[in-house]
Design a protein around this motif. Structure first.
Motif, PDB file in Angstrom:
ATOM      1  N   UNK A 192      -2.437   5.240   4.109  1.00 24.51           N
ATOM      2  CA  UNK A 192      -1.941   4.168   3.287  1.00 24.51           C
ATOM      3  C   UNK A 192      -0.395   4.372   3.331  1.00 24.51           C
ATOM      4  N   UNK A 193       0.176   3.191   2.686  1.00 22.87           N
ATOM      5  CA  UNK A 193       1.522   3.117   2.624  1.00 22.87           C
ATOM      6  C   UNK A 193       1.809   2.933   0.913  1.00 22.87           C
ATOM      7  N   UNK A 194       2.478   3.618   0.195  1.00 22.07           N
ATOM      8  CA  UNK A 194       2.720   3.609  -1.267  1.00 22.07           C
ATOM      9  C   UNK A 194       4.182   3.433  -1.519  1.00 22.07           C
ATOM     10  N   UNK A 195       4.342   2.753  -2.507  1.00 24.77           N
ATOM     11  CA  UNK A 195       5.493   2.319  -2.876  1.00 24.77           C
ATOM     12  C   UNK A 195       5.702   2.576  -4.481  1.00 24.77           C
ATOM     13  N   UNK A 196       6.722   3.324  -5.029  1.00 24.97           N
ATOM     14  CA  UNK A 196       6.869   3.819  -6.213  1.00 24.97           C
ATOM     15  C   UNK A 196       7.707   3.264  -6.905  1.00 24.97           C
ATOM     16  N   UNK A 197       7.557   2.194  -7.867  1.00 24.81           N
ATOM     17  CA  UNK A 197       8.438   1.337  -8.468  1.00 24.81           C
ATOM     18  C   UNK A 197       9.046   1.834  -9.844  1.00 24.81           C
ATOM     19  N   UNK A 211       2.134  -7.809  -9.412  1.00 26.91           N
ATOM     20  CA  UNK A 211       2.175  -6.620  -8.721  1.00 26.91           C
ATOM     21  C   UNK A 211       0.739  -6.356  -7.810  1.00 26.91           C
ATOM     22  N   UNK A 212      -0.272  -6.530  -8.420  1.00 27.49           N
ATOM     23  CA  UNK A 212      -1.583  -6.628  -7.828  1.00 27.49           C
ATOM     24  C   UNK A 212      -1.729  -7.435  -6.793  1.00 27.49           C
ATOM     25  N   UNK A 216      -2.187  -6.396  -2.695  1.00 28.27           N
ATOM     26  CA  UNK A 216      -3.193  -7.075  -1.858  1.00 28.27           C
ATOM     27  C   UNK A 216      -3.111  -7.611  -0.824  1.00 28.27           C
ATOM     28  N   UNK A 217      -1.973  -8.431  -0.891  1.00 19.63           N
ATOM     29  CA  UNK A 217      -1.414  -9.234   0.129  1.00 19.63           C
ATOM     30  C   UNK A 217      -0.832  -8.392   1.359  1.00 19.63           C
ATOM     31  N   UNK A 218      -0.197  -7.281   0.920  1.00 21.36           N
ATOM     32  CA  UNK A 218       0.607  -6.675   1.824  1.00 21.36           C
ATOM     33  C   UNK A 218      -0.043  -5.154   2.244  1.00 21.36           C
ATOM     34  N   UNK A 219      -1.076  -4.923   1.622  1.00 23.70           N
ATOM     35  CA  UNK A 219      -2.161  -3.755   1.948  1.00 23.70           C
ATOM     36  C   UNK A 219      -1.314  -2.266   1.634  1.00 23.70           C
ATOM     37  N   UNK A 220      -0.775  -2.491   0.398  1.00 21.42           N
ATOM     38  CA  UNK A 220       0.037  -1.127   0.012  1.00 21.42           C
ATOM     39  C   UNK A 220      -0.534  -0.767  -1.551  1.00 21.42           C
ATOM     40  N   UNK A 221      -0.238   0.481  -1.715  1.00 20.27           N
ATOM     41  CA  UNK A 221      -0.568   1.187  -2.894  1.00 20.27           C
ATOM     42  C   UNK A 221       0.674   1.205  -3.795  1.00 20.27           C
ATOM     43  N   UNK A 222       0.397   0.529  -4.919  1.00 15.82           N
ATOM     44  CA  UNK A 222       1.804   0.723  -6.013  1.00 15.82           C
ATOM     45  C   UNK A 222       1.594   1.801  -6.761  1.00 15.82           C
ATOM     46  N   UNK A 223       2.659   2.666  -7.001  1.00 15.06           N
ATOM     47  CA  UNK A 223       2.942   3.417  -8.237  1.00 15.06           C
ATOM     48  C   UNK A 223       3.850   3.068  -9.095  1.00 15.06           C
ATOM     49  N   UNK A 224       3.802   3.499 -10.485  1.00 18.89           N
ATOM     50  CA  UNK A 224       4.914   3.098 -11.258  1.00 18.89           C
ATOM     51  C   UNK A 224       5.541   4.636 -12.056  1.00 18.89           C
ATOM     52  N   UNK A 234      -0.515   6.428 -10.003  1.00 15.38           N
ATOM     53  CA  UNK A 234      -1.014   5.265  -9.191  1.00 15.38           C
ATOM     54  C   UNK A 234      -1.361   4.103 -10.087  1.00 15.38           C
ATOM     55  N   UNK A 235      -1.039   2.963  -9.887  1.00  7.85           N
ATOM     56  CA  UNK A 235      -1.035   1.890 -10.811  1.00  7.85           C
ATOM     57  C   UNK A 235      -2.157   0.980 -10.189  1.00  7.85           C
ATOM     58  N   UNK A 236      -2.118   0.425  -8.745  1.00  6.60           N
ATOM     59  CA  UNK A 236      -2.864  -0.265  -8.154  1.00  6.60           C
ATOM     60  C   UNK A 236      -2.898  -0.124  -6.682  1.00  6.60           C
ATOM     61  N   UNK A 237      -3.896  -0.343  -6.057  1.00  8.43           N
ATOM     62  CA  UNK A 237      -5.394  -0.128  -6.510  1.00  8.43           C
ATOM     63  C   UNK A 237      -5.576   1.428  -7.032  1.00  8.43           C
TER      64      UNK A 237
END
Length: 432
Positions: A192-197, A211-212, A216-224, A234-237
């Motif tokens: 996975x590729x994670x982005x921490x905002x 954000x969700x 989904x569109x760019x296939x990344x995992x978002x952290x806040x 981990x926010x989504x997914x």
């Protein structure tokens, strides 16, 4: 306008020339070149200058690949051929060892280097909302500035991460808290590729939906992250594969959080670990220490060799992660971990850890001066030192050789950060 012939590069990749006994550091100049330069800052013993015109060009000069080179502060050596970059860094290492430590390595190891582009798996990008500059800017800081470079691509990032820069601009400009999101941390792993905002204000329900959809569109995992690194979640997914990197030579997979330290260049790290283990040569039955062990980058390969390894690290969170990784890789019985501040270590504290046959040291830029000063007569017969600062390596090497009875058997550079002036290295010390 003064001219000069460039002798070498300094640790910031500035050309060095001399005028009337004064050292001139010339930005943008390369060894062997004759340049006209303009002075930016004068001091009593040196000047800092900028190349105005190249009168004689180096054969190693190349056209920078990145359109942002010279403005963005992320790279400083794209104008130098990659193989020449490695040679320049080797000279910086040798110069530091001799001029700061008054020692020379008995052997110079072949440099560790790899692909000069798309290598950076980790990055911290700044975010600024500037309507006069077109809206949102995302990228590294400009050279010697707090301003954010207007980056539309980045060739040292993996292509799929570079491709996110413009979509991220659009995403952040659409959020209600766009001015309260100063930073994005990127971590690309095996799966996975994670982005921490980094968020300074709460998200609205509409923000969360945006954000969700982006994830989904760019296939990344978002952290806040609302506060310090420990607040990142981990926010989504919410579920799915975790961040990890593998060391195939040792059948090891390291799991990590996107805010935890790992080497930015996975490909070079594979070779670095292999070189470190070859020099350390841990054997079954030996007791080995991994000082500044982090989440176990070197600890677990040492454990896989059959030696019993003790990882020591100042961060309790990293020690917890390291122990989890040891269990996940079936090595819990071969690896122990201790929390200790190695910047304040004493001979008594080191003795309390017990005798070690061999030691690996991998400190941050500050080096390991208190640790090496604490080594006594019963210290390890072999030390492998992985350094990210040639100056602190030289200082610590001088102590090991001049006061502790070790020989500097070998040293060489590790080009972990191609196209930058950052010099990493590895050195071997042995007692007779």
């Amino acid at each position: 306008m003064p001219t000069g012939i460039i002798e070498s590069l300094d640790h910031e990749a500035r050309g060095i020339t001399r005028l009337d006994g004064k050292t001139i550091f010339v930005e943008g100049a390369l060894p062997g070149e004759q340049v006209e330069y303009v002075c930016l800052r004068k001091k009593r013993t040196y000047e800092v200058a900028r190349t105005e015109r190249i009168l004689k060009s180096s054969p190693s000069r190349v056209t920078p690949k990145c359109p942002h080179f010279g403005v963005c502060g992320g790279c400083s050596m794209q104008h130098l051929d990659p193989s020449a970059q490695v040679a320049a860094k080797q000279r910086v290492l040798e110069s530091n060892l001799w001029h700061l430590g008054r020692i020379k390595a008995e052997q110079l190891y072949s440099p560790i280097y790899g692909a000069p582009w798309a290598y950076r798996q980790r990055a911290r990008l700044s975010v600024r909302v500037l309507p006069k500059k077109g809206g949102v800017l995302i990228g590294f800081h400009e050279r010697k500035s707090s301003y954010v470079a207007d980056m539309r691509q980045c060739d040292i990032l993996p292509p799929h991460v570079s491709a996110l820069l413009m979509p991220l601009r659009e995403l952040i400009s659409s959020l209600s808290i766009s001015k309260a999101m100063p930073q994005i941390e990127v971590a690309a792993g095996e799966r996975i590729t994670a982005l921490v905002l980094r968020i300074l204000e709460p998200l609205s329900a509409a923000d969360e939906n945006l954000l969700r959809a982006f994830a989904d569109r760019h296939r990344v995992v978002l952290y806040l992250q609302a506060g310090g690194p420990a607040t990142a979640y981990r926010f989504y997914p919410a579920e799915g594969p975790k961040l990890s990197y593998c060391l195939p030579d040792y059948d090891i997979e390291h799991f990590f959080s996107p805010t935890e330290f790992t080497q930015v260049n996975f490909a070079i790290n594979h070779v670095l670990v292999r070189r470190a283990l070859a020099l350390l040569d841990p054997q079954p039955g030996e007791r080995v220490a991994d000082m500044f062990c982090g989440l176990g980058n070197f600890t677990l390969p040492i454990a896989r060799s059959g030696a019993h390894v003790v990882g020591v690290e100042g961060s309790a969170e990293l020690v917890r992660r390291a122990a989890e990784n040891a269990s996940a890789n079936g090595l819990a019985g071969q690896a122990d971990y201790r929390v200790a501040n190695l910047f304040e270590v004493t001979p008594e504290m080191l003795t309390a850890l017990g005798h070690f046959d061999k030691v690996l040291i991998d400190p941050p830029r500050e080096g390991a001066v208190e640790l090496v000063n604490s080594i006594g007569e019963g210290g390890p017969r072999r030390i492998v030192y992985v350094s990210c600062s040639p100056s602190t390596l030289a200082r610590d090497a001088a102590i090991l050789v001049g006061q502790k009875g070790y020989r500097l058997k070998g040293a060489g550079v590790v080009n972990m950060f191609p196209n930058t002036s950052h010099v990493e290295s590895i050195a071997l010390f042995e007692r007779s």
